[in-house]
Enzyme design. Sequence first.
Site, mmCIF file in Angstrom:
data_model
loop_
_atom_site.group_PDB
_atom_site.id
_atom_site.type_symbol
_atom_site.label_atom_id
_atom_site.label_comp_id
_atom_site.label_asym_id
_atom_site.label_seq_id
_atom_site.Cartn_x
_atom_site.Cartn_y
_atom_site.Cartn_z
ATOM 1 N N GLY A 136 0.790 -1.222 0.000
ATOM 2 C CA GLY A 136 0.000 0.000 0.000
ATOM 3 C C GLY A 136 0.824 1.275 0.000
ATOM 4 O O GLY A 136 0.441 2.269 -0.629
ATOM 5 N N ASP A 156 -4.771 2.623 6.846
ATOM 6 C CA ASP A 156 -5.449 1.806 7.864
ATOM 7 C C ASP A 156 -4.765 0.439 8.007
ATOM 8 O O ASP A 156 -5.363 -0.591 7.705
ATOM 9 C CB ASP A 156 -6.927 1.646 7.437
ATOM 10 C CG ASP A 156 -7.738 0.882 8.462
ATOM 11 O OD1 ASP A 156 -7.336 0.816 9.639
ATOM 12 O OD2 ASP A 156 -8.801 0.337 8.084
HETATM 13 C C1 LIG Z 1 -7.305 -3.017 8.972
HETATM 14 S S1 LIG Z 1 -7.448 -3.902 7.479
HETATM 15 C C2 LIG Z 1 -8.210 -2.763 6.383
HETATM 16 C C3 LIG Z 1 -9.643 -2.477 6.686
HETATM 17 C C4 LIG Z 1 -10.319 -1.511 5.741
HETATM 18 N N1 LIG Z 1 -9.554 -0.288 5.559
HETATM 19 C C5 LIG Z 1 -11.716 -1.168 6.233
HETATM 20 O O1 LIG Z 1 -11.849 -0.250 7.055
HETATM 21 O O2 LIG Z 1 -12.669 -1.784 5.770
HETATM 22 C C6 LIG Z 1 -5.785 -3.939 6.901
HETATM 23 C C7 LIG Z 1 -5.583 -4.647 5.558
HETATM 24 O O3 LIG Z 1 -4.259 -4.378 5.089
HETATM 25 C C8 LIG Z 1 -3.777 -5.500 4.385
HETATM 26 N N2 LIG Z 1 -2.313 -5.350 4.316
HETATM 27 C C9 LIG Z 1 -1.375 -5.713 5.241
HETATM 28 N N3 LIG Z 1 -0.167 -5.284 4.864
HETATM 29 C C10 LIG Z 1 -0.332 -4.610 3.689
HETATM 30 C C11 LIG Z 1 0.538 -3.879 2.841
HETATM 31 N N4 LIG Z 1 1.850 -3.755 3.102
HETATM 32 N N5 LIG Z 1 0.013 -3.274 1.756
HETATM 33 C C12 LIG Z 1 -1.311 -3.376 1.460
HETATM 34 N N6 LIG Z 1 -2.192 -4.056 2.237
HETATM 35 C C13 LIG Z 1 -1.700 -4.646 3.344
HETATM 36 C C14 LIG Z 1 -4.310 -6.680 5.166
HETATM 37 O O4 LIG Z 1 -4.366 -7.829 4.353
HETATM 38 C C15 LIG Z 1 -5.696 -6.170 5.592
HETATM 39 O O5 LIG Z 1 -6.663 -6.577 4.668
#
Ligand SMILES: C[S@@+](CC[C@H](N)C(=O)[O-])C[C@H]1O[C@@H](n2cnc3c(N)ncnc32)[C@H](O)[C@@H]1O
Length: 252
Positions: A136, A156
């Site tokens: 991300g 997030d």
């Molecule tokens: C807290 S959740 C997101 C929830 C979402 N924003 C919501 O409010 O509906 C965090 C997400 O980040 C993903 N994730 C973890 N590391 C990541 C990275 N380096 N880049 C992108 N996504 C990542 C995880 O798989 C997870 O689905």
Amino acid sequence: MLSYQHAYHAGGPADLHKHIALAELLTLLTRKPRGITYMETHAGRGLYDLASDETAKTGEADEGITKITLPDGPFTDAVKSVRSMHGKTAYPGSPAIAAALLREQDKMQLMELHPAEFKALRVNLEGEASVHRRDGYEGVMAVSPPKPRKGLVLIDPSYEVKDEYLQVADFTRKLMAKWPEATVMIWYPILKAARHKEMLAALQVPHLVDEVSFTLKDNKGMAGSGLALVNAPYGSEAVFSKTREVGAPVLR
Ligand SMILES: C[S@@+](CC[C@H](N)C(=O)[O-])C[C@H]1O[C@@H](n2cnc3c(N)ncnc32)[C@H](O)[C@@H]1O
């Protein structure tokens, strides 16, 4: 590390705090006809089912969305919109909230690294957003500054590794240098170790902070939820006061 799955926490008090603020902020940013760009560094799967085993296991939704009475407003509009399409136990993740509130002239770019979450996100947000399976931080930086240049980035992460707090601060500073018109909203948990304080100190850019407290049965040390807003648009204080109003009696 990709062991975190948001389905366990969907619709819980922390989601309510973040999602009510997001809905209010998007409404504020889309008041004028000019389009905006909305991006997420960590999108999740976009849509959740509160009747799923994962959500039932923690019971967080019972302490969040299930406990509140939904008043009129953009968050309620987004919840109603996904429930009209996916049934009464559906709950929108942040991408579905944005999809319900953005207009034709707006653009959405979503980053999600987890293979299964990405696959589900692509299906759930089909035709609504550009969805990327990539880190991300790297992904949002690579596509910035976008057109339209006015916009919002939601950061997030799951904060599974303690370095993530400083990574968020570092990323935000660099993003603001590359895309100065962006508004950035950072979500963070309030835990005993209080690492979010180091993150806020390391931001070194003006920002508003909104923190709420709540009690969870199986809280694993989480005492509350925080949001930091960088380059806050005029009217943002009202966004934060709405989180208490709409989130009552859960958010204090
Ligand atoms: C807290 S959740 C997101 C929830 C979402 N924003 C919501 O409010 O509906 C965090 C997400 O980040 C993903 N994730 C973890 N590391 C990541 C990275 N380096 N880049 C992108 N996504 C990542 C995880 O798989 C997870 O689905």
